[in-house]
Design a protein around this motif. Structure first.
Motif, PDB file in Angstrom:
ATOM      1  N   LEU A  43     -16.184  -0.129   1.238  1.00 11.06           N
ATOM      2  CA  LEU A  43     -16.194  -1.362   0.441  1.00 11.06           C
ATOM      3  C   LEU A  43     -17.556  -1.611  -0.194  1.00 11.06           C
ATOM      4  O   LEU A  43     -17.652  -2.023  -1.343  1.00 11.06           O
ATOM      5  CB  LEU A  43     -15.813  -2.544   1.336  1.00 11.06           C
ATOM      6  CG  LEU A  43     -15.577  -3.885   0.647  1.00 11.06           C
ATOM      7  CD1 LEU A  43     -14.259  -3.858  -0.119  1.00 11.06           C
ATOM      8  CD2 LEU A  43     -15.556  -5.019   1.655  1.00 11.06           C
ATOM      9  N   PHE A  97     -15.101  -8.104  -3.509  1.00 15.57           N
ATOM     10  CA  PHE A  97     -16.438  -7.939  -2.927  1.00 15.57           C
ATOM     11  C   PHE A  97     -17.513  -8.140  -4.008  1.00 15.57           C
ATOM     12  O   PHE A  97     -18.504  -8.833  -3.783  1.00 15.57           O
ATOM     13  CB  PHE A  97     -16.563  -6.555  -2.280  1.00 15.57           C
ATOM     14  CG  PHE A  97     -17.927  -6.271  -1.710  1.00 15.57           C
ATOM     15  CD1 PHE A  97     -18.363  -6.915  -0.568  1.00 15.57           C
ATOM     16  CD2 PHE A  97     -18.776  -5.362  -2.328  1.00 15.57           C
ATOM     17  CE1 PHE A  97     -19.626  -6.669  -0.046  1.00 15.57           C
ATOM     18  CE2 PHE A  97     -20.041  -5.107  -1.817  1.00 15.57           C
ATOM     19  CZ  PHE A  97     -20.462  -5.761  -0.668  1.00 15.57           C
ATOM     20  N   TYR A 147      -4.149  -9.550  -1.296  1.00 21.07           N
ATOM     21  CA  TYR A 147      -4.770  -8.663  -2.278  1.00 21.07           C
ATOM     22  C   TYR A 147      -4.701  -7.237  -1.770  1.00 21.07           C
ATOM     23  O   TYR A 147      -4.849  -6.976  -0.585  1.00 21.07           O
ATOM     24  CB  TYR A 147      -6.206  -9.086  -2.609  1.00 21.07           C
ATOM     25  CG  TYR A 147      -7.156  -9.173  -1.446  1.00 21.07           C
ATOM     26  CD1 TYR A 147      -7.324 -10.353  -0.749  1.00 21.07           C
ATOM     27  CD2 TYR A 147      -7.890  -8.053  -1.053  1.00 21.07           C
ATOM     28  CE1 TYR A 147      -8.198 -10.438   0.314  1.00 21.07           C
ATOM     29  CE2 TYR A 147      -8.778  -8.123   0.005  1.00 21.07           C
ATOM     30  CZ  TYR A 147      -8.922  -9.321   0.691  1.00 21.07           C
ATOM     31  OH  TYR A 147      -9.793  -9.392   1.746  1.00 21.07           O
ATOM     32  N   ASN A 148      -4.440  -6.314  -2.667  1.00 25.88           N
ATOM     33  CA  ASN A 148      -4.324  -4.911  -2.251  1.00 25.88           C
ATOM     34  C   ASN A 148      -5.707  -4.279  -2.094  1.00 25.88           C
ATOM     35  O   ASN A 148      -6.720  -4.868  -2.468  1.00 25.88           O
ATOM     36  CB  ASN A 148      -3.441  -4.119  -3.229  1.00 25.88           C
ATOM     37  CG  ASN A 148      -4.019  -4.065  -4.636  1.00 25.88           C
ATOM     38  OD1 ASN A 148      -5.064  -4.615  -4.918  1.00 25.88           O
ATOM     39  ND2 ASN A 148      -3.308  -3.387  -5.520  1.00 25.88           N
ATOM     40  N   SER A 149      -5.703  -3.080  -1.555  1.00 24.46           N
ATOM     41  CA  SER A 149      -6.983  -2.435  -1.270  1.00 24.46           C
ATOM     42  C   SER A 149      -7.733  -2.113  -2.563  1.00 24.46           C
ATOM     43  O   SER A 149      -8.953  -2.034  -2.563  1.00 24.46           O
ATOM     44  CB  SER A 149      -6.765  -1.171  -0.446  1.00 24.46           C
ATOM     45  OG  SER A 149      -5.920  -0.285  -1.133  1.00 24.46           O
ATOM     46  N   LEU A 150      -6.992  -1.957  -3.656  1.00 24.90           N
ATOM     47  CA  LEU A 150      -7.655  -1.684  -4.933  1.00 24.90           C
ATOM     48  C   LEU A 150      -8.448  -2.908  -5.405  1.00 24.90           C
ATOM     49  O   LEU A 150      -9.474  -2.781  -6.065  1.00 24.90           O
ATOM     50  CB  LEU A 150      -6.626  -1.293  -6.009  1.00 24.90           C
ATOM     51  CG  LEU A 150      -5.875   0.024  -5.813  1.00 24.90           C
ATOM     52  CD1 LEU A 150      -4.749   0.138  -6.821  1.00 24.90           C
ATOM     53  CD2 LEU A 150      -6.807   1.218  -5.948  1.00 24.90           C
ATOM     54  N   ALA A 174      -9.798  -5.122  -3.376  1.00 22.11           N
ATOM     55  CA  ALA A 174     -10.802  -5.526  -2.383  1.00 22.11           C
ATOM     56  C   ALA A 174     -12.234  -5.315  -2.863  1.00 22.11           C
ATOM     57  O   ALA A 174     -13.103  -6.156  -2.646  1.00 22.11           O
ATOM     58  CB  ALA A 174     -10.569  -4.782  -1.064  1.00 22.11           C
ATOM     59  N   LYS A 175     -12.447  -4.181  -3.535  1.00 19.79           N
ATOM     60  CA  LYS A 175     -13.806  -3.886  -4.002  1.00 19.79           C
ATOM     61  C   LYS A 175     -14.273  -4.864  -5.076  1.00 19.79           C
ATOM     62  O   LYS A 175     -15.439  -5.221  -5.140  1.00 19.79           O
ATOM     63  CB  LYS A 175     -13.872  -2.457  -4.545  1.00 19.79           C
ATOM     64  CG  LYS A 175     -14.360  -1.470  -3.501  1.00 19.79           C
ATOM     65  CD  LYS A 175     -14.996  -0.256  -4.119  1.00 19.79           C
ATOM     66  CE  LYS A 175     -16.069   0.222  -3.174  1.00 19.79           C
ATOM     67  NZ  LYS A 175     -16.745   1.422  -3.553  1.00 19.79           N
ATOM     68  N   PHE A 176     -13.335  -5.282  -5.918  1.00 20.59           N
ATOM     69  CA  PHE A 176     -13.706  -6.223  -6.978  1.00 20.59           C
ATOM     70  C   PHE A 176     -13.974  -7.611  -6.400  1.00 20.59           C
ATOM     71  O   PHE A 176     -14.854  -8.328  -6.862  1.00 20.59           O
ATOM     72  CB  PHE A 176     -12.598  -6.288  -8.032  1.00 20.59           C
ATOM     73  CG  PHE A 176     -12.497  -5.027  -8.842  1.00 20.59           C
ATOM     74  CD1 PHE A 176     -13.356  -4.807  -9.904  1.00 20.59           C
ATOM     75  CD2 PHE A 176     -11.577  -4.045  -8.525  1.00 20.59           C
ATOM     76  CE1 PHE A 176     -13.298  -3.640 -10.649  1.00 20.59           C
ATOM     77  CE2 PHE A 176     -11.505  -2.872  -9.258  1.00 20.59           C
ATOM     78  CZ  PHE A 176     -12.363  -2.669 -10.329  1.00 20.59           C
ATOM     79  N   GLU A 222       0.832  -1.208   0.000  1.00 19.91           N
ATOM     80  CA  GLU A 222       0.000   0.000   0.000  1.00 19.91           C
ATOM     81  C   GLU A 222       0.871   1.264   0.000  1.00 19.91           C
ATOM     82  O   GLU A 222       0.577   2.230  -0.689  1.00 19.91           O
ATOM     83  CB  GLU A 222      -0.951   0.011   1.205  1.00 19.91           C
ATOM     84  CG  GLU A 222      -1.933  -1.162   1.267  1.00 19.91           C
ATOM     85  CD  GLU A 222      -2.941  -1.193   0.112  1.00 19.91           C
ATOM     86  OE1 GLU A 222      -3.221  -0.135  -0.463  1.00 19.91           O
ATOM     87  OE2 GLU A 222      -3.424  -2.296  -0.217  1.00 19.91           O
ATOM     88  N   ARG A 246      -2.153  -7.626  -6.683  1.00 20.90           N
ATOM     89  CA  ARG A 246      -1.673  -6.306  -6.262  1.00 20.90           C
ATOM     90  C   ARG A 246      -1.416  -5.390  -7.464  1.00 20.90           C
ATOM     91  O   ARG A 246      -0.597  -4.480  -7.413  1.00 20.90           O
ATOM     92  CB  ARG A 246      -0.407  -6.434  -5.402  1.00 20.90           C
ATOM     93  CG  ARG A 246       0.750  -7.154  -6.059  1.00 20.90           C
ATOM     94  CD  ARG A 246       2.003  -7.086  -5.200  1.00 20.90           C
ATOM     95  NE  ARG A 246       3.138  -7.685  -5.854  1.00 20.90           N
ATOM     96  CZ  ARG A 246       3.929  -7.067  -6.721  1.00 20.90           C
ATOM     97  NH1 ARG A 246       3.708  -5.808  -7.040  1.00 20.90           N
ATOM     98  NH2 ARG A 246       4.947  -7.693  -7.272  1.00 20.90           N
ATOM     99  N   GLU A 292      -1.882  -2.456 -10.117  1.00 21.19           N
ATOM    100  CA  GLU A 292      -2.400  -1.093 -10.000  1.00 21.19           C
ATOM    101  C   GLU A 292      -3.462  -0.831 -11.065  1.00 21.19           C
ATOM    102  O   GLU A 292      -4.173   0.157 -10.998  1.00 21.19           O
ATOM    103  CB  GLU A 292      -1.256  -0.082 -10.096  1.00 21.19           C
ATOM    104  CG  GLU A 292      -0.410  -0.122  -8.838  1.00 21.19           C
ATOM    105  CD  GLU A 292       0.752   0.844  -8.872  1.00 21.19           C
ATOM    106  OE1 GLU A 292       0.586   1.942  -9.415  1.00 21.19           O
ATOM    107  OE2 GLU A 292       1.811   0.479  -8.353  1.00 21.19           O
TER     108      GLU A 292
END
Lengths: 179, 129
Positions: free
Chosen positions: A129, B80, B71-74, B76-78, A60, B31, B33
């Motif tokens: 989220l 989900f 997994y990166n925070s980017l 995470a939404k996918f 991050e 991860r 971008e």
């Protein structure tokens, strides 16, 4: 005229050694470089539990550097990354230039993250989220910074150093506990 | 309906959504971008798969093996979004088993699974490695 003497390398080395820096890079961060830095960090940290946390936070951190560093034409050193060890913690430290008019928003966010406990951070994370703004992925909608705080389990330390009226240098230190 | 397979990349996971066996796998690290480029076709495929399933109930059971180590925070939404579609299929009557694999030392990853579970009202099976 700038004239760096040969002691510069020695002095920099001493400085790094004194702070127990294990890994560092200053310059432009490319995806290939990030892959290398990550694998070096993996092999540097013996404790697997700590390594996993450091690895998470590090990704991050490096992403923030590539995404948010202010790119000024001809600037060879937009950002710096350090991985080191304090007495009790591994730490990740980053520094990058940002536009002065972005300082307020970023600082507000950091103050908020620092004021929340784990449960509150998770609630905020889940809120983002599950929100429908799924098209605004440019900044990850702010999940990254919350994720870093959750994985770190420690308060962020940060600073903004004014470069001139338009630019600031933002530094962030994230500690990852040994436990 | 054709299966979906994506080979592992430097920053993207391996993906194998096998429609014949009704076994789906997501494994490795996520991860990248450019998450949108990676996940958008997957979400689209899953949405089509859902429609196909609703019309064609040849198999009622699907096993989803979630083996992402990181997994990166980017991403995470996918991720989900993927679980959200799976949940929608479950609501429509498909038996969906999600197997969430995690390193026994990696409590953070276990917690991530539990959060998805909680938000979506979805029961996962946890497998410690």
């Amino acid at each position: 005229m700038k004239n760096i003497n040969s002691q510069f390398a020695y002095e920099t080395h001493q400085l790094m050694e004194g702070a127990d820096v294990r890994l560092s890079f200053s310059g432009e961060f490319s995806p290939d470089l990030i892959t290398v830095l990550l694998s070096m960090a993996k092999s540097n940290i013996g404790d697997k539990l700590v390594m996993k946390k450091v690895y998470n936070v590090m990704i991050e951190c490096l992403e923030n550097l590539t995404k948010h560093s202010l790119k000024i034409e001809g600037d060879q050193f937009p950002a710096i990354f350090l991985l080191g060890k304090d007495d009790e913690y591994y730490f990740l430290a980053t520094g990058n230039k940002i536009a002065s008019n972005e300082v307020n928003e970023l600082e507000t966010k950091l103050i908020k993250v620092n004021s929340l406990n784990k449960k509150e951070l998770m609630l905020w994370y889940n809120e983002i989220l599950t929100s429908e703004t799924s098209s605004s992925f440019k900044g990850g909608a702010g999940l990254g910074i919350i994720d870093m705080a959750l994985k770190s389990g420690n308060r962020f330390e940060y600073n903004f150093n004014k470069i001139d009226n338009y630019h600031s240098f933002f530094t962030l230190k994230v500690k990852v506990g040994q436990k | 309906m054709k299966s979906l397979r994506v080979k592992k990349g430097d920053t993207t996971p391996e993906l194998d959504f096998d429609v014949d066996k009704m076994e789906f796998l997501l494994e490795g690290e996520s991860r990248s971008e450019d998450v949108l480029i990676f996940y958008e076709p997957i979400i689209n495929w899953l949405t089509n798969f859902k429609e196909w399933f609703l019309k064609n109930e040849s198999s009622k059971k699907l096993d989803f093996h979630f083996k992402l180590e990181y997994y990166n925070s980017l991403s995470a939404k996918f991720i989900f979004s993927i679980f959200k579609i799976l949940k929608e299929m479950q609501v429509k009557g498909l038996e969906i088993n999600v197997f969430w694999f995690y390193d026994v030392l990696d409590e953070d990853l276990l917690e991530c699974g539990e959060e998805y579970e909680k938000i979506l009202g979805f029961k996962f099976e946890y497998i410690a490695l």
